[in-house]
Structures are given as structure tokens and as C-alpha cells.
Design a protein around this motif. Sequence first.
Motif, mmCIF file in Angstrom:
data_model
loop_
_atom_site.group_PDB
_atom_site.id
_atom_site.type_symbol
_atom_site.label_atom_id
_atom_site.label_comp_id
_atom_site.label_asym_id
_atom_site.label_seq_id
_atom_site.Cartn_x
_atom_site.Cartn_y
_atom_site.Cartn_z
ATOM 1 N N LYS A 54 42.179 43.286 40.009
ATOM 2 C CA LYS A 54 42.073 42.759 38.638
ATOM 3 C C LYS A 54 40.951 43.472 37.887
ATOM 4 O O LYS A 54 39.793 43.416 38.308
ATOM 5 C CB LYS A 54 41.783 41.260 38.730
ATOM 6 N N THR A 55 41.288 44.146 36.821
ATOM 7 C CA THR A 55 40.235 44.772 36.012
ATOM 8 C C THR A 55 39.904 43.872 34.822
ATOM 9 O O THR A 55 38.992 43.051 34.910
ATOM 10 C CB THR A 55 40.637 46.186 35.546
ATOM 11 N N PHE A 56 40.706 43.993 33.729
ATOM 12 C CA PHE A 56 40.306 43.323 32.489
ATOM 13 C C PHE A 56 41.110 42.046 32.256
ATOM 14 O O PHE A 56 41.987 41.984 31.391
ATOM 15 C CB PHE A 56 40.460 44.295 31.319
ATOM 16 N N ARG A 57 40.769 41.040 33.029
ATOM 17 C CA ARG A 57 41.363 39.732 32.778
ATOM 18 C C ARG A 57 40.333 38.674 33.138
ATOM 19 O O ARG A 57 39.649 38.798 34.160
ATOM 20 C CB ARG A 57 42.629 39.525 33.608
ATOM 21 N N ALA A 58 40.238 37.667 32.314
ATOM 22 C CA ALA A 58 39.223 36.633 32.542
ATOM 23 C C ALA A 58 39.714 35.316 31.962
ATOM 24 O O ALA A 58 40.651 35.283 31.161
ATOM 25 C CB ALA A 58 37.918 37.034 31.872
ATOM 26 N N ASP A 91 28.150 43.023 31.045
ATOM 27 C CA ASP A 91 27.962 42.207 32.263
ATOM 28 C C ASP A 91 29.288 42.042 32.997
ATOM 29 O O ASP A 91 29.357 42.145 34.227
ATOM 30 C CB ASP A 91 27.396 40.817 31.924
ATOM 31 N N PHE A 92 30.337 41.764 32.222
ATOM 32 C CA PHE A 92 31.660 41.608 32.827
ATOM 33 C C PHE A 92 32.093 42.910 33.506
ATOM 34 O O PHE A 92 32.618 42.909 34.633
ATOM 35 C CB PHE A 92 32.685 41.199 31.753
ATOM 36 N N LEU A 93 31.863 44.026 32.833
ATOM 37 C CA LEU A 93 32.265 45.322 33.394
ATOM 38 C C LEU A 93 31.495 45.628 34.680
ATOM 39 O O LEU A 93 32.057 46.147 35.648
ATOM 40 C CB LEU A 93 32.050 46.434 32.367
ATOM 41 N N ALA A 94 30.212 45.269 34.694
ATOM 42 C CA ALA A 94 29.389 45.509 35.887
ATOM 43 C C ALA A 94 29.894 44.652 37.053
ATOM 44 O O ALA A 94 29.938 45.105 38.205
ATOM 45 C CB ALA A 94 27.930 45.193 35.581
ATOM 46 N N GLU A 95 30.287 43.438 36.736
ATOM 47 C CA GLU A 95 30.785 42.535 37.774
ATOM 48 C C GLU A 95 32.119 43.054 38.342
ATOM 49 O O GLU A 95 32.347 43.023 39.557
ATOM 50 C CB GLU A 95 30.981 41.160 37.138
ATOM 51 N N GLU A 97 33.120 46.152 38.445
ATOM 52 C CA GLU A 97 32.839 47.327 39.267
ATOM 53 C C GLU A 97 32.222 46.922 40.613
ATOM 54 O O GLU A 97 32.559 47.494 41.671
ATOM 55 C CB GLU A 97 31.905 48.273 38.512
ATOM 56 N N ALA A 98 31.345 45.920 40.586
ATOM 57 C CA ALA A 98 30.709 45.469 41.833
ATOM 58 C C ALA A 98 31.760 44.902 42.791
ATOM 59 O O ALA A 98 31.688 45.119 44.007
ATOM 60 C CB ALA A 98 29.639 44.425 41.517
ATOM 61 N N THR A 99 32.725 44.187 42.243
ATOM 62 C CA THR A 99 33.794 43.624 43.084
ATOM 63 C C THR A 99 34.616 44.750 43.715
ATOM 64 O O THR A 99 34.971 44.694 44.900
ATOM 65 C CB THR A 99 34.721 42.715 42.233
ATOM 66 N N LEU A 100 34.899 45.775 42.929
ATOM 67 C CA LEU A 100 35.643 46.917 43.467
ATOM 68 C C LEU A 100 34.842 47.600 44.580
ATOM 69 O O LEU A 100 35.370 47.882 45.669
ATOM 70 C CB LEU A 100 35.963 47.904 42.338
ATOM 71 N N LEU A 101 33.564 47.837 44.323
ATOM 72 C CA LEU A 101 32.733 48.522 45.328
ATOM 73 C C LEU A 101 32.592 47.698 46.604
ATOM 74 O O LEU A 101 32.632 48.248 47.707
ATOM 75 C CB LEU A 101 31.360 48.843 44.740
ATOM 76 N N ASP A 102 32.441 46.396 46.440
ATOM 77 C CA ASP A 102 32.389 45.508 47.611
ATOM 78 C C ASP A 102 33.603 45.720 48.499
ATOM 79 O O ASP A 102 33.489 45.857 49.720
ATOM 80 C CB ASP A 102 32.433 44.043 47.140
#
Length: 317
Positions: A54-58, A91-95, A97-102
Motif C-alpha cells: 500500500k503506497t498512497f491510501r489512508a 510524515d505520511f511519505l516517510a512512514e 517508506e519506513a514500512t517498505l524498508l522494514d
Amino acid sequence: MPTTPLFGPYGSSALPFIDRFAAHGANAFWFHGFDAPALDACARYDIVACVEFKTFRADFDAYPELIPIGVDGRPIRYGKLVQGVCLSQTDFLAETEATLLDGLHTCQPAGIWLDYLTYAGWFETPAPDLQESCFCSACIADFCSATGIDAATPAQILAVAGDAWTRHKCERIARFAEHYAALIKAHLPDCIVGAYMCPWTPDEYDGALSRIFAQDYDLLAPSIDVFTPLIYAAKSGRTATWGRDFLAQAPAFAPVNRKMQLILDVLDFPDSLFATAEAELPSWGVQLFGGAQVFGDTQQAALFATAAAQIRQRRVS
Ligand SMILES: [Zn+2]
């Protein structure tokens, strides 16, 4: 990346049936997120594991600051299926990306399909509510600095620079695709990078594929190995031949050196799958959204196997 076309269900509810995927023509499994039980089961049963990311959905009710701004300067109208966010929300974009990297640090899926990689809207409906966005001050400033165009209001932008606005949005989405694909390939060089696509041709709905959703096949092609349009026929008020017809039109707009793989909706099964099997230029395998009910039923699963065999046959003939 594997050269064999990938067939299988989408959705972790199909996991209990993974031991029969191979017998029923499936060699792959798509599921949401870096789902450890699903990844483990794929390894055990020699099934190609594919993550939907999931990229851009909230949840706009919980995070109203992510709602894109429309031409009237107010947050856009939205329903429960809406995807896309204001892309100035760092902030949303950083989160994201962090989820992807995790996931990339802990898992080795064979494929990662980027989902909701679009500007805002929703398309799984016969009557889409298409709105231009995002006209928040930060997104307008980004447009002006990227293009050198001096336009302060949504009306000005659309009146004097509509094409540049669309192009800018498509380039912004393509840059995210490039960034996410680079992260994926840096950790997993052989990983397939897929993207779920708005299932409209570039001309439909007055160019909404690019104008509203900001998905441009040519701009995305350097980053995306497999394009997966969501062919949900009944939900979209289309007929069961929609996927076949889409594949017939795709050479006019889809990059020739990239794979086109439909995701079909189980609500349209089996008619849309058999229609897809008639396509002259075949789909690179098929995802079946909600496929659990098919793989949980021997007779339905046999239909999947038959259609998958027909598509495989077309690829070699
Ligand atoms: Zn914005």
C-alpha cells in the motif's frame, strides 16, 4: 525476475488452500503486506510469493490532513474506496517508506506490487466522481517551482497550464515509482516490481488515467516490470469481455518491453477469465481478486486451471 507467467489468487483468505494451488494451475500468490505466514507457506509449497504494498491510501476520517484539496480549495469528496493522498504530506511519505524498508529488511518476496500509486480518486464504479487535485498551497508551490509556471490558483492552473499540471502530476507519481523500485531492487535485485493500475485506456473519461490518477505508462515503465490493471467488470458496470478488450487495446499505449497482467474479480468468475483467455496477446498470467472461494471449491478451481492452461498455450503458440 521469473520468466514464467504468474497465475494465482489475490488475498490472504486463500492461504488455507495453498496446498492445492499447483494442482489447479496456480503458481503464485498475492497478499497484502509482508505477511510472514503467507511467505512461509509459499516457500513450503513452491509458490511464487507476491506482496501487495500500500503506497498512497489512508483513512481520511482519521487523518484529514492527507485529504487532497480540490479546485474549490476544499478537501475533495470521497467514498470508502478512495485512494491517493496529498503528496506534500512528508510524515505520511516517510512512514510509507519506513514500512517498505522494514519489509525489505526481513522478507524476500519474489514480487512486490505497488498499490494506490496514484493521485486521488476511485474507479471501481460505473459512475466515477472525478476531481482534479491536489491544490493545497504546498502542491501548487511544488508545481510552480518544478515547471517555472507562475499560477497561484486552481482556476489559473487549469485555464492556462492544464497539460503541464497533468504532466507534473504524472512525473511526481513516476518519481515515487522510481524511488520505491530502487529501494526494492537494492535489497532484492531479482524482485519483480509490479503496479496496480487504473484500468482505463488513456482516452477514457477525458484522459482521466493521467489527468486524475496521474498514471502514465511510459513514465512508469523504467521502474515497473509488470502492469496490473484492475479489471473488476461487474463493479465497474462493464461486461465480462472487458479484460480481453483491454488487452487488445493495450499495445497502443503500453510499453512493449513491459508485462501486462490483469487482476480479475472473483465476482466476474469464470466468464471474465475465459474471455481473457481468448485474447490474442495474452495476459502475463492472471491475479484473481478474492480467489479464495475458487480455490476452496474443486469444481471452480478446475475452471481456473482450464483457463490458465489456455492462456499458457496462447503464449507458446
Ligand atoms: Zn497537496
